[in-house]
Design an enzyme around this catalytic site. Structure first.
Site, mmCIF file in Angstrom:
data_model
loop_
_atom_site.group_PDB
_atom_site.id
_atom_site.type_symbol
_atom_site.label_atom_id
_atom_site.label_comp_id
_atom_site.label_asym_id
_atom_site.label_seq_id
_atom_site.Cartn_x
_atom_site.Cartn_y
_atom_site.Cartn_z
ATOM 1 N N LYS A 1 2.353 2.595 -0.934
ATOM 2 C CA LYS A 1 1.234 2.617 -0.667
ATOM 3 C C LYS A 1 0.960 3.889 -0.178
ATOM 4 O O LYS A 1 0.132 5.125 -1.177
ATOM 5 C CB LYS A 1 0.817 2.118 0.604
ATOM 6 C CG LYS A 1 0.458 0.265 -0.607
ATOM 7 C CD LYS A 1 2.170 -0.681 -0.833
ATOM 8 C CE LYS A 1 2.150 -1.621 0.143
ATOM 9 N NZ LYS A 1 3.857 -1.974 -0.540
ATOM 10 N N PHE B 1 4.008 -17.569 -3.168
ATOM 11 C CA PHE B 1 3.071 -16.745 -4.799
ATOM 12 C C PHE B 1 3.521 -16.052 -5.596
ATOM 13 O O PHE B 1 2.847 -15.911 -6.907
ATOM 14 C CB PHE B 1 1.742 -16.082 -3.486
ATOM 15 C CG PHE B 1 2.313 -14.687 -2.676
ATOM 16 C CD1 PHE B 1 2.988 -15.316 -1.842
ATOM 17 C CD2 PHE B 1 2.439 -13.876 -3.393
ATOM 18 C CE1 PHE B 1 3.853 -14.420 -0.845
ATOM 19 C CE2 PHE B 1 2.915 -12.730 -2.677
ATOM 20 C CZ PHE B 1 3.926 -13.205 -1.298
ATOM 21 N N TYR C 1 25.385 11.578 -4.070
ATOM 22 C CA TYR C 1 25.375 9.889 -3.451
ATOM 23 C C TYR C 1 25.510 10.575 -2.111
ATOM 24 O O TYR C 1 25.138 9.741 -1.302
ATOM 25 C CB TYR C 1 27.275 9.191 -3.487
ATOM 26 C CG TYR C 1 27.531 8.089 -2.954
ATOM 27 C CD1 TYR C 1 26.842 7.127 -4.044
ATOM 28 C CD2 TYR C 1 27.688 7.487 -2.140
ATOM 29 C CE1 TYR C 1 27.042 5.966 -3.581
ATOM 30 C CE2 TYR C 1 28.044 6.400 -1.502
ATOM 31 C CZ TYR C 1 27.449 5.840 -2.058
ATOM 32 O OH TYR C 1 27.740 4.294 -1.736
ATOM 33 N N ASP D 1 3.805 -1.043 11.620
ATOM 34 C CA ASP D 1 3.657 -1.575 9.937
ATOM 35 C C ASP D 1 2.977 -0.073 9.639
ATOM 36 O O ASP D 1 1.491 -0.425 9.418
ATOM 37 C CB ASP D 1 3.376 -2.814 9.197
ATOM 38 C CG ASP D 1 2.838 -2.437 7.944
ATOM 39 O OD1 ASP D 1 3.198 -2.163 7.540
ATOM 40 O OD2 ASP D 1 3.678 -3.926 7.360
ATOM 41 N N PHE E 1 2.151 -10.385 7.457
ATOM 42 C CA PHE E 1 2.482 -9.811 5.942
ATOM 43 C C PHE E 1 2.927 -10.097 5.788
ATOM 44 O O PHE E 1 4.553 -11.507 6.387
ATOM 45 C CB PHE E 1 2.776 -8.958 6.167
ATOM 46 C CG PHE E 1 2.240 -8.351 4.356
ATOM 47 C CD1 PHE E 1 0.892 -8.265 3.888
ATOM 48 C CD2 PHE E 1 3.471 -7.889 4.073
ATOM 49 C CE1 PHE E 1 1.101 -8.088 2.505
ATOM 50 C CE2 PHE E 1 3.520 -7.942 2.831
ATOM 51 C CZ PHE E 1 2.285 -8.087 1.925
ATOM 52 N N THR E 2 3.323 -11.249 4.394
ATOM 53 C CA THR E 2 4.080 -11.926 3.685
ATOM 54 C C THR E 2 5.816 -12.000 4.410
ATOM 55 O O THR E 2 6.287 -12.158 4.638
ATOM 56 C CB THR E 2 3.281 -12.806 2.443
ATOM 57 O OG1 THR E 2 3.368 -11.190 1.666
ATOM 58 C CG2 THR E 2 2.656 -12.901 2.075
ATOM 59 N N ARG F 1 -4.830 -14.448 -2.050
ATOM 60 C CA ARG F 1 -4.567 -14.226 -0.719
ATOM 61 C C ARG F 1 -5.310 -14.985 0.148
ATOM 62 O O ARG F 1 -5.886 -14.798 0.859
ATOM 63 C CB ARG F 1 -5.348 -13.258 -0.165
ATOM 64 C CG ARG F 1 -4.090 -11.932 -0.359
ATOM 65 C CD ARG F 1 -2.916 -11.020 -0.314
ATOM 66 N NE ARG F 1 -1.504 -12.203 -0.621
ATOM 67 C CZ ARG F 1 -0.726 -11.498 -0.949
ATOM 68 N NH1 ARG F 1 -0.534 -9.640 -0.365
ATOM 69 N NH2 ARG F 1 0.385 -12.341 -1.256
HETATM 70 O O1 PLI Z 1 5.931 -4.225 -1.757
HETATM 71 P P1 PLI Z 1 6.772 -3.586 0.064
HETATM 72 O O2 PLI Z 1 8.042 -4.345 0.276
HETATM 73 O O3 PLI Z 1 6.933 -2.714 -0.818
HETATM 74 O O4 PLI Z 1 5.851 -3.142 1.330
HETATM 75 C C1 PLI Z 1 6.009 -4.851 1.838
HETATM 76 C C2 PLI Z 1 4.495 -4.421 2.663
HETATM 77 C C3 PLI Z 1 4.857 -4.643 4.218
HETATM 78 N N1 PLI Z 1 3.894 -4.454 4.790
HETATM 79 C C4 PLI Z 1 2.219 -3.999 3.805
HETATM 80 C C5 PLI Z 1 1.456 -4.335 5.218
HETATM 81 C C6 PLI Z 1 2.171 -4.837 2.723
HETATM 82 O O5 PLI Z 1 1.296 -4.742 1.822
HETATM 83 C C7 PLI Z 1 3.617 -4.069 2.162
HETATM 84 C C8 PLI Z 1 3.260 -4.724 0.784
HETATM 85 N N2 PLI Z 1 2.896 -5.055 0.163
HETATM 86 C C9 PLI Z 1 1.901 -5.442 -1.087
HETATM 87 C C10 PLI Z 1 3.197 -5.692 -1.864
HETATM 88 C C11 PLI Z 1 0.735 -5.918 -1.822
HETATM 89 O O6 PLI Z 1 0.009 -5.886 -2.890
HETATM 90 O O7 PLI Z 1 -0.115 -5.645 -0.876
#
Ligand code: PLI
Length: 477
Positions: free
Chosen positions: A257, A447, A71, A214, A123-124, A381
């Site tokens: 990513k 979305f 933990y 980011d 970004f969203t 998008r």
């Molecule tokens: O999906 P998260 O919470 O691990 O990350 C959010 C996020 C932050 N910045 C950017 C540039 C992204 O592309 C992003 C998440 N992107 C998604 C889920 C996508 O489908 O592009």
């Protein structure tokens, strides 16, 4: 250009299922014409996102088995910190369950209500967290980013004049920080140049402004610098990435990513005071500072994946595969965002369905049509993703796109051929396609869960139909 094969062998496979047109019609209707609401079992080739969809390597799976599930004080955390220090150069790390967890914390730490947050396109999730913390987002990306046809090699660049104008307008003290995304997702996976990062740093230093990134797709950004910027052709991507990050005070990272994992994220920074605040908040929202909502095994897999993602051969293949798909579409006349970006091919849905207005939701419509044609899942998008402004009005973004996002190390170019053929088939019958309208809309990040239905046929078309198919009227209950 010589052929580039996958720089790996396939050790395990996951069967996928082809579906009939009837099955796909039932599935998309049940999903309210929103590809986010489809069941994965109904999808043949899944290009919804590159987020959390990567295939892990044998080394990552091995690391997973070594995860320390204590933990507190787990050695898995130490492995992540060592990896971030070595590859990214930041001394301090605070894990979070994924990228938006990191965005939540940094927005709360750095933004005082009423402050402004410039960034190179929104970004969203990032903007939502900035707004929830009381900030106002300002888009300071170069104009070329909003033009799908512009061939600018670094369409993700910050427009230095726009940034300076914002400083002059609101005052440096009212700018919480600048957030520079590498690459810029919503612009089409477009990179930022090293020269631009340096220039932004200079402005920040002059005015005492904090500079965060980011860094979600930083490895892909570094690869583009190697390809396009003078002086970097002979450097290793890993070195370029480290140089890029050396200019920032900190980063938010979605490990899903460019850390090649299925879940995970973190904040990394140089300022110990920011680390202290992050640790105070992470225990409230995520978990102990040494696991941040993740299992120990997730931290270990991320520690290995972030190194693998900086490998030159891996990236050459990765970006080459995205390009392969994009070039097939471009050759067939399908309008796409150019130059082709790092993680996805973006179709210009406004040009593809140029008989629809933006309020008829061309990108949402096109994503549903591609699924109907072949079971390929893509993502809107455009106007739906852009949501409403704080006054409740629809935002009308300049880009109305469908994203064909390529998961990392998952599909082969044969899959890309199937995708290209499907998009081209839909392109050939584009004039017959009608738009969609909302039937349910949630208050934020609409979305993900909105539902839609096809717009009614124009009066004259309905009238013709009634003449040709009179049983419609009698069959009604
Ligand atoms: O999906 P998260 O919470 O691990 O990350 C959010 C996020 C932050 N910045 C950017 C540039 C992204 O592309 C992003 C998440 N992107 C998604 C889920 C996508 O489908 O592009």
């Amino acid at each position: 250009m010589p052929a580039i094969a996958e720089p790996y062998r396939i050790k395990m496979v996951e069967p996928i299922r082809m579906t009939s047109r009837d099955e796909r019609e039932t599935a998309i209707r049940a999903a309210g014409y929103n590809t986010f609401l489809l069941r994965s079992d109904d999808v043949y080739i899944d290009l919804l996102t590159d987020s959390g969809t990567s295939a892990m390597s044998d080394r990552q799976w091995s690391a997973l088995m070594l995860g320390d599930e204590a933990y507190a004080g787990a050695r898995s955390f130490d492995h992540l910190v060592e990896s971030v220090q070595e590859s990214y150069g930041f001394p301090y790390v605070c894990p979070t369950h994924q990228g938006r967890g990191a965005e939540h914390l940094i927005s709360k730490i750095l933004i005082a209500p009423g402050q402004h947050v410039p960034g190179n396109m929104y970004f969203t999730t990032t903007r939502v967290h900035q707004e929830l913390a009381g900030g106002t987002f300002h888009d300071v990306i170069i104009d070329e980013a909003h033009d799908p046809g512009s061939q600018h090699p670094f369409k993700g660049n910050v427009d230095l004049d726009k940034f300076q104008a914002l400083i002059d307008q609101v005052g440096a003290d009212n700018i919480a920080y600048i957030n520079v995304a590498v690459t810029v997702n919503m612009a089409g996976g477009q990179p930022v140049s090293m020269a631009n990062i340096r220039a932004v740093r200079e402005i920040c230093d002059r005015h005492g402004i904090i500079m965060w990134s980011d860094a979600t797709r930083l490895a892909e950004n570094a690869w583009f610098i190697k390809e396009r910027e003078d002086g970097y052709a002979h450097r290793r991507v890993a070195e370029i990435a480290k140089e890029m990050l050396s200019h920032f005070d900190g980063i938010t990272m979605s490990g899903k990513k460019d850390c090649l994992v299925n879940i995970g994220g973190f904040l990394a920074m140089r300022d110990k005071r920011v680390l202290t605040k992050a640790r105070e908040l992470v225990v409230v929202y995520e978990g102990m500072p040494t696991y941040g909502g993740l299992a120990g095994r997730d931290l270990d897999a991320m520690a290995v994946g972030l190194r693998e993602a900086l490998d030159d051969d891996y990236l050459t293949h990765r970006i080459g595969q995205v390009r392969y798909l994009g070039e097939r579409l471009r050759e067939a006349g399908v309008p796409i965002v150019e130059p082709i970006g790092g993680h996805a091919v973006f179709i210009d849905a406004a040009a593809f369905l140029d008989h629809l207005s933006q309020d008829e939701l061309p990108a949402q419509t096109l994503a549903a049509e591609i699924f109907l044609d072949s079971g390929v899942r893509t993502m809107e998008r455009g106007i739906v993703s852009a949501g409403r402004d704080t006054a409740g009005n629809n935002r009308h973004p300049k880009l109305e796109l469908v994203r064909l996002t390529i998961p990392r190390r998952v599909y082969t170019n044969s899959h890309m051929d199937v995708v290209a053929e499907s998009v081209i088939r839909v392109f050939e019958r584009r004039k017959d396609i009608r738009g969609l309208q909302f039937v349910y809309e949630p208050p934020t990040l609409r979305f993900f869960t909105s539902r839609f239905e096809p717009l009614p046929a124009p009066i004259e078309e309905t009238a013709t139909k009634e003449v040709v198919e009179p049983e419609f009227a009698t069959a009604a209950p």
